[in-house]
Design a protein around this motif. Sequence first.
Motif, mmCIF file in Angstrom:
data_model
loop_
_atom_site.group_PDB
_atom_site.id
_atom_site.type_symbol
_atom_site.label_atom_id
_atom_site.label_comp_id
_atom_site.label_asym_id
_atom_site.label_seq_id
_atom_site.Cartn_x
_atom_site.Cartn_y
_atom_site.Cartn_z
ATOM 1 N N ILE A 153 0.874 -1.173 0.000
ATOM 2 C CA ILE A 153 0.000 0.000 0.000
ATOM 3 C C ILE A 153 0.913 1.226 0.000
ATOM 4 O O ILE A 153 1.856 1.293 0.782
ATOM 5 C CB ILE A 153 -0.888 0.041 1.254
ATOM 6 N N GLN A 185 1.444 5.608 -0.180
ATOM 7 C CA GLN A 185 0.872 6.878 0.243
ATOM 8 C C GLN A 185 -0.103 7.421 -0.807
ATOM 9 O O GLN A 185 -1.142 7.983 -0.494
ATOM 10 C CB GLN A 185 2.052 7.827 0.421
ATOM 11 N N PHE A 204 -1.954 5.872 -2.984
ATOM 12 C CA PHE A 204 -3.052 4.937 -3.296
ATOM 13 C C PHE A 204 -2.756 3.983 -4.462
ATOM 14 O O PHE A 204 -3.121 2.830 -4.407
ATOM 15 C CB PHE A 204 -4.387 5.664 -3.566
ATOM 16 N N GLN A 226 -10.448 6.027 -1.174
ATOM 17 C CA GLN A 226 -9.455 5.518 -2.142
ATOM 18 C C GLN A 226 -8.416 4.665 -1.419
ATOM 19 O O GLN A 226 -8.016 3.609 -1.910
ATOM 20 C CB GLN A 226 -8.761 6.680 -2.846
ATOM 21 N N GLN A 227 -7.993 5.127 -0.236
ATOM 22 C CA GLN A 227 -6.975 4.360 0.483
ATOM 23 C C GLN A 227 -7.559 3.012 0.916
ATOM 24 O O GLN A 227 -6.870 1.995 0.913
ATOM 25 C CB GLN A 227 -6.437 5.156 1.681
ATOM 26 N N ARG A 228 -8.862 2.986 1.248
ATOM 27 C CA ARG A 228 -9.464 1.708 1.647
ATOM 28 C C ARG A 228 -9.606 0.754 0.458
ATOM 29 O O ARG A 228 -9.470 -0.455 0.616
ATOM 30 C CB ARG A 228 -10.802 1.959 2.368
ATOM 31 N N ALA A 242 -7.420 0.760 -1.929
ATOM 32 C CA ALA A 242 -6.026 0.310 -2.087
ATOM 33 C C ALA A 242 -5.711 -0.818 -1.097
ATOM 34 O O ALA A 242 -4.981 -1.755 -1.414
ATOM 35 C CB ALA A 242 -5.070 1.494 -1.896
ATOM 36 N N PRO A 282 0.745 5.101 4.827
ATOM 37 C CA PRO A 282 -0.606 4.951 4.274
ATOM 38 C C PRO A 282 -1.587 6.014 4.743
ATOM 39 O O PRO A 282 -2.649 6.164 4.152
ATOM 40 C CB PRO A 282 -1.031 3.570 4.789
ATOM 41 N N THR A 283 -1.236 6.758 5.795
ATOM 42 C CA THR A 283 -2.184 7.759 6.301
ATOM 43 C C THR A 283 -1.709 9.187 6.037
ATOM 44 O O THR A 283 -2.368 10.141 6.450
ATOM 45 C CB THR A 283 -2.396 7.581 7.828
ATOM 46 N N VAL A 287 -8.429 4.042 8.692
ATOM 47 C CA VAL A 287 -7.484 3.117 8.055
ATOM 48 C C VAL A 287 -6.832 2.226 9.113
ATOM 49 O O VAL A 287 -6.682 1.012 8.914
ATOM 50 C CB VAL A 287 -6.427 3.903 7.240
#
Length: 281
Positions: A147, A149, A151, A206-208, A210, A227-228, A239
Motif C-alpha cells: 500500500i 501513500q 493509493f 481511495q486508500q481503503r 487500495a 498509508p495515512t 485506516v
Amino acid sequence: MFPGLRRNKKQAQKPSPGVPEEPQFGVSSEGEQVPEAASAAELAALEQSLPAAIDTSKPLLTVTGVERSFPVGGQQLHVLKGIDMSLYPLQLVMLKGRSGSGKTTLLNLIGGLDQPNRGEIRFKEHLFHQCGDDERTYIRRKEIGFIFQSFALMPLLSAWENVELSLRMAGVPRAQWKPRVTHCLELVGLVRRMHHRPFELSGGEQQRVAIAKAIAHKPSLLLADEPTAELDSQMGAQVMNVFRDIIRTERMTICMTTHDPTIMEVADRVFEMVDGKFINA
Ligand SMILES: Nc1ncnc2c1ncn2[C@@H]1O[C@H](COP(=O)(O)OP(=O)(O)OP(=O)(O)O)[C@@H](O)[C@H]1O
C-alpha cells in the motif's frame, strides 16, 4: 481511541465464510455497550471457521545485518548501515524516523523489491538476498501486499475492478474472484461504492480500496509506506481500524511507516530509525 468503522447492513447479516464475526453488543445497566456472551455452539463454529493455527513465536521475516548503499555522484551513499529486525505473525509493526532516514529503502528490501548489498533477509523459507528477480516477483505476487501513500489505483477502473485486478495478477482462479472481491470490499466498508472509480471517491475511501486491493490475494505480509500521510486524522484512524480488523480476520502481519505519533499508539512494535540504523531495536 479511534472512531470505529460502521459496518454496513449486509456485513452484519452475512459474515463471509471463514471469517469470524465481530462480537455482538448488548447494553449494560449503565447504558454502555457490552459484548453479549457467545453460546457454546457459536464458539465452536467460530473455532472451526478460524484458519489453521499460526505459530506466533516464529518470525515471519528476519532481517540480519542488512546494509544498502547507492552510487551517487561517483560516491557510495550509505543509506542502511546494519539493520536487524524480526517481524512476527499477526503483528502491527511501525517504522518511524525523520525524512531520509531510510524507512522506504528498508520497506523495499523487506518486500523483495530491492536487494541488500550486505546481510540477509529471510521471508518464510525464502532467502530474498539470494533470490533472482523472477523468483522475488513470484513470491511478492503470492505472499506480499503493498500500500502506498498515493493509493496507486488504476484511474479508469472501478473499486471492484481494481481489487479484481490484483487477483488476476496473482493467478487466483476466476471462480474465486467474486466472493473474494466482495469480502475485501466488505472488510474495508466499501461495498456500496464498488462501482465508483477512484476520482469519485474521497481520499480515505481511495486508500481503503487500495487496502482491499493489497490484501485480495491473501498475502501473509502487508507493507504500507505512509498509508495515512494524505489523510486527515479521522480518515487515518479509519485506516488503522481497518488494519486491526485485517490482522484479526485475515491473519496477516502489517509493517508500515509513519510520522504520526497518534497512529503509533496502536502499534504492537515501533522501530525508530536514525540515519540508517535502529536506535531502539
Ligand atoms: N535509488 C536511490 N538512489 C540514490 N539514493 C537513494 C535511492 N533511494 C533512496 N536514496 C536515498 O536514501 C535516503 C533514504 O531514503 P528513504 O526514501 O529510504 O527515506 P525515508 O526515511 O523513507 O524518507 P521519507 O520519510 O521522506 O519517505 C535518501 O537520502 C534518499 O535520497
